[in-house]
Design an enzyme around this catalytic site. Structure first.
Site, PDB file in Angstrom:
ATOM      1  N   ASN A  39       0.882  -1.169   0.000  1.00  0.00           N
ATOM      2  CA  ASN A  39       0.000   0.000   0.000  1.00  0.00           C
ATOM      3  C   ASN A  39       0.921   1.221   0.000  1.00  0.00           C
ATOM      4  O   ASN A  39       1.495   1.559   1.035  1.00  0.00           O
ATOM      5  CB  ASN A  39      -0.893  -0.023   1.246  1.00  0.00           C
ATOM      6  CG  ASN A  39      -1.715   1.255   1.388  1.00  0.00           C
ATOM      7  OD1 ASN A  39      -1.736   2.096   0.479  1.00  0.00           O
ATOM      8  ND2 ASN A  39      -2.387   1.412   2.519  1.00  0.00           N
ATOM      9  N   LYS A  97       0.194   4.204  -0.216  1.00  0.00           N
ATOM     10  CA  LYS A  97      -0.427   5.403   0.375  1.00  0.00           C
ATOM     11  C   LYS A  97      -0.153   6.598  -0.556  1.00  0.00           C
ATOM     12  O   LYS A  97      -0.077   6.414  -1.758  1.00  0.00           O
ATOM     13  CB  LYS A  97       0.066   5.615   1.805  1.00  0.00           C
ATOM     14  CG  LYS A  97      -0.134   4.341   2.652  1.00  0.00           C
ATOM     15  CD  LYS A  97       0.010   4.530   4.125  1.00  0.00           C
ATOM     16  CE  LYS A  97      -0.229   3.194   4.826  1.00  0.00           C
ATOM     17  NZ  LYS A  97      -0.153   3.276   6.276  1.00  0.00           N
ATOM     18  N   HIS A 135      -9.581   1.207   4.740  1.00  0.00           N
ATOM     19  CA  HIS A 135      -8.315   1.390   5.454  1.00  0.00           C
ATOM     20  C   HIS A 135      -8.539   2.314   6.656  1.00  0.00           C
ATOM     21  O   HIS A 135      -9.337   3.250   6.577  1.00  0.00           O
ATOM     22  CB  HIS A 135      -7.251   1.979   4.519  1.00  0.00           C
ATOM     23  CG  HIS A 135      -5.887   1.933   5.124  1.00  0.00           C
ATOM     24  ND1 HIS A 135      -5.458   2.870   6.035  1.00  0.00           N
ATOM     25  CD2 HIS A 135      -4.871   1.037   4.993  1.00  0.00           C
ATOM     26  CE1 HIS A 135      -4.227   2.548   6.426  1.00  0.00           C
ATOM     27  NE2 HIS A 135      -3.853   1.446   5.807  1.00  0.00           N
ATOM     28  N   GLU A 143      -6.916   4.689   7.762  1.00  0.00           N
ATOM     29  CA  GLU A 143      -6.700   6.121   7.475  1.00  0.00           C
ATOM     30  C   GLU A 143      -7.938   6.722   6.814  1.00  0.00           C
ATOM     31  O   GLU A 143      -8.271   7.893   7.049  1.00  0.00           O
ATOM     32  CB  GLU A 143      -5.437   6.287   6.612  1.00  0.00           C
ATOM     33  CG  GLU A 143      -4.185   6.068   7.464  1.00  0.00           C
ATOM     34  CD  GLU A 143      -2.982   5.502   6.742  1.00  0.00           C
ATOM     35  OE1 GLU A 143      -2.918   5.591   5.502  1.00  0.00           O
ATOM     36  OE2 GLU A 143      -2.094   4.958   7.434  1.00  0.00           O
ATOM     37  N   GLU A 169      -5.512  -4.944  10.427  1.00  0.00           N
ATOM     38  CA  GLU A 169      -4.512  -3.905  10.648  1.00  0.00           C
ATOM     39  C   GLU A 169      -4.817  -3.189  11.971  1.00  0.00           C
ATOM     40  O   GLU A 169      -5.644  -2.264  11.990  1.00  0.00           O
ATOM     41  CB  GLU A 169      -4.541  -2.884   9.502  1.00  0.00           C
ATOM     42  CG  GLU A 169      -4.207  -3.473   8.154  1.00  0.00           C
ATOM     43  CD  GLU A 169      -3.569  -2.439   7.222  1.00  0.00           C
ATOM     44  OE1 GLU A 169      -2.573  -2.786   6.580  1.00  0.00           O
ATOM     45  OE2 GLU A 169      -4.057  -1.294   7.151  1.00  0.00           O
ATOM     46  N   GLY A 176       2.441   2.283  10.845  1.00  0.00           N
ATOM     47  CA  GLY A 176       3.382   3.389  10.703  1.00  0.00           C
ATOM     48  C   GLY A 176       4.046   3.786  12.018  1.00  0.00           C
ATOM     49  O   GLY A 176       4.688   4.830  12.104  1.00  0.00           O
ATOM     50  N   SER A 234       3.393  -2.206  10.303  1.00  0.00           N
ATOM     51  CA  SER A 234       4.840  -2.247  10.531  1.00  0.00           C
ATOM     52  C   SER A 234       5.478  -3.594  10.177  1.00  0.00           C
ATOM     53  O   SER A 234       6.388  -4.053  10.863  1.00  0.00           O
ATOM     54  CB  SER A 234       5.169  -1.851  11.980  1.00  0.00           C
ATOM     55  OG  SER A 234       4.724  -0.530  12.239  1.00  0.00           O
TER      56      SER A 234
HETATM   57  P1  13P Z   1       2.973   0.357   7.718  1.00  0.00           P
HETATM   58  O1  13P Z   1       3.480  -0.942   7.118  1.00  0.00           O
HETATM   59  O2  13P Z   1       3.719   1.551   7.223  1.00  0.00           O
HETATM   60  O3  13P Z   1       2.856   0.260   9.201  1.00  0.00           O
HETATM   61  O4  13P Z   1       1.477   0.545   7.165  1.00  0.00           O
HETATM   62  C1  13P Z   1       0.589  -0.504   7.247  1.00  0.00           C
HETATM   63  C2  13P Z   1      -0.603  -0.168   6.445  1.00  0.00           C
HETATM   64  O5  13P Z   1      -1.346   0.743   6.783  1.00  0.00           O
HETATM   65  C3  13P Z   1      -0.845  -0.925   5.212  1.00  0.00           C
HETATM   66  O6  13P Z   1      -2.097  -0.654   4.693  1.00  0.00           O
END
Ligand code: 13P
Length: 251
Positions: free
Chosen positions: A9, A11, A95, A97, A167, A173, A212
């Site tokens: 992803n 982002k 997601h 976010e 997740e 993150g 992560s």
């Molecule tokens: P990270 O791997 O940067 O923690 O992000 C995970 C994520 O949100 C994947 O969709």
């Protein structure tokens, strides 16, 4: 036996030259894989670039969001059919976010999940609890409600055409990964929950872990019986890391 899937992803990251370099290295690394499936979910403007580079490779691609509507006066939105125009296989739905920053609630996520299926896309449905919810023991009830919103709308059988990503919000993150045991416990719970309605679907359902994931922790996570791969944020922007994670999933 479920084939593992590792999906990046990106982002809101990337630019044309950096993407080209990253994709070239990911393609190169994918040649060494035999079983594991790979995908990258990229910002909308790069779908044409990704399609150009990834067709005729083992790496699939997709988007990170879609509209719940099929078409209409929805300025700034992108429909499932538009994503199919760019040969997307996958689309991330719900997601954290999107849920937290853009106020997508469970009902909206369920409508987006349906819109993805209607457009013949494979939704990667993200579910997971916040730290506050975990600390008061609500992890299972939160993921149950997130899942139920979708299955109540479209039926648990539709999960046969979907992927789930667990997740935990507190692990995204932050560098804080759920321990393999913590992740396994929630994955097993999700599978059991789906099995109550659809046992065959539950057995085949891919449940990815996200939060992560790095080359250094992928092995112990992917060794867990109900973890079927990963949804990778930050580490998917680094070709060596992403390829190493994919190779781990291939073992
Ligand atoms: P990270 O791997 O940067 O923690 O992000 C995970 C994520 O949100 C994947 O969709």
């Amino acid at each position: 036996m479920r084939a593992k899937l590792v999906a990046g992803n990106w982002k809101m990251h990337g630019c044309l030259p950096d993407n080209a370099k990253l994709l070239a290295e990911v393609i190169d690394g994918s040649n060494a894989l035999s079983r594991a499936q790979q995908a990258v979910c990229v910002p909308f403007p790069y779908l044409e670039q990704v399609r150009g580079m990834l067709r005729r490779t083992r790496v699939a691609w997709g988007a990170q969001n879609l509209s719940q509507h099929a078409k209409g006066a929805y300025t700034g939105e992108v429909s499932g059919a538009m994503l199919r125009d760019f040969d997307c296989t996958y689309v991330i739905v719900g997601h954290s976010e999107r849920r937290l920053l853009y106020e997508e609630d469970n009902d909206t996520v369920a409508l987006k999940f349906k819109a993805a299926l209607d457009a013949d896309l494979i939704p990667i449905l993200c579910i997971g609890e916040t730290l506050a919810q975990r600390e008061v023991g609500e992890t299972e009830s939160v993921v149950d409600a997130q899942l139920a919103a979708v299955t109540n709308r479209v039926g648990a059988k539709t999960l046969a055409s979907a992927v789930i990503a667990y997740e935990p919000v507190w692990a995204i993150g932050t560098g804080k990964t759920a321990t393999p045991e913590q992740a396994q416990a929630v994955h097993a719970h999700i599978r059991k929950r789906v099995a109550r309605d659809q046992s065959a679907v539950a057995q085949e359902l891919r449940i990815l872990y996200g939060g992560s994931v790095k080359a250094s922790n992928a092995e112990e996570l992917f060794a867990m019986p109900d973890i079927d791969g990963g949804l990778i944020g930050g580490a998917s922007l680094n070709a060596a890391e992403f390829v190493a994670i994919c190779k781990t999933a291939d073992r």
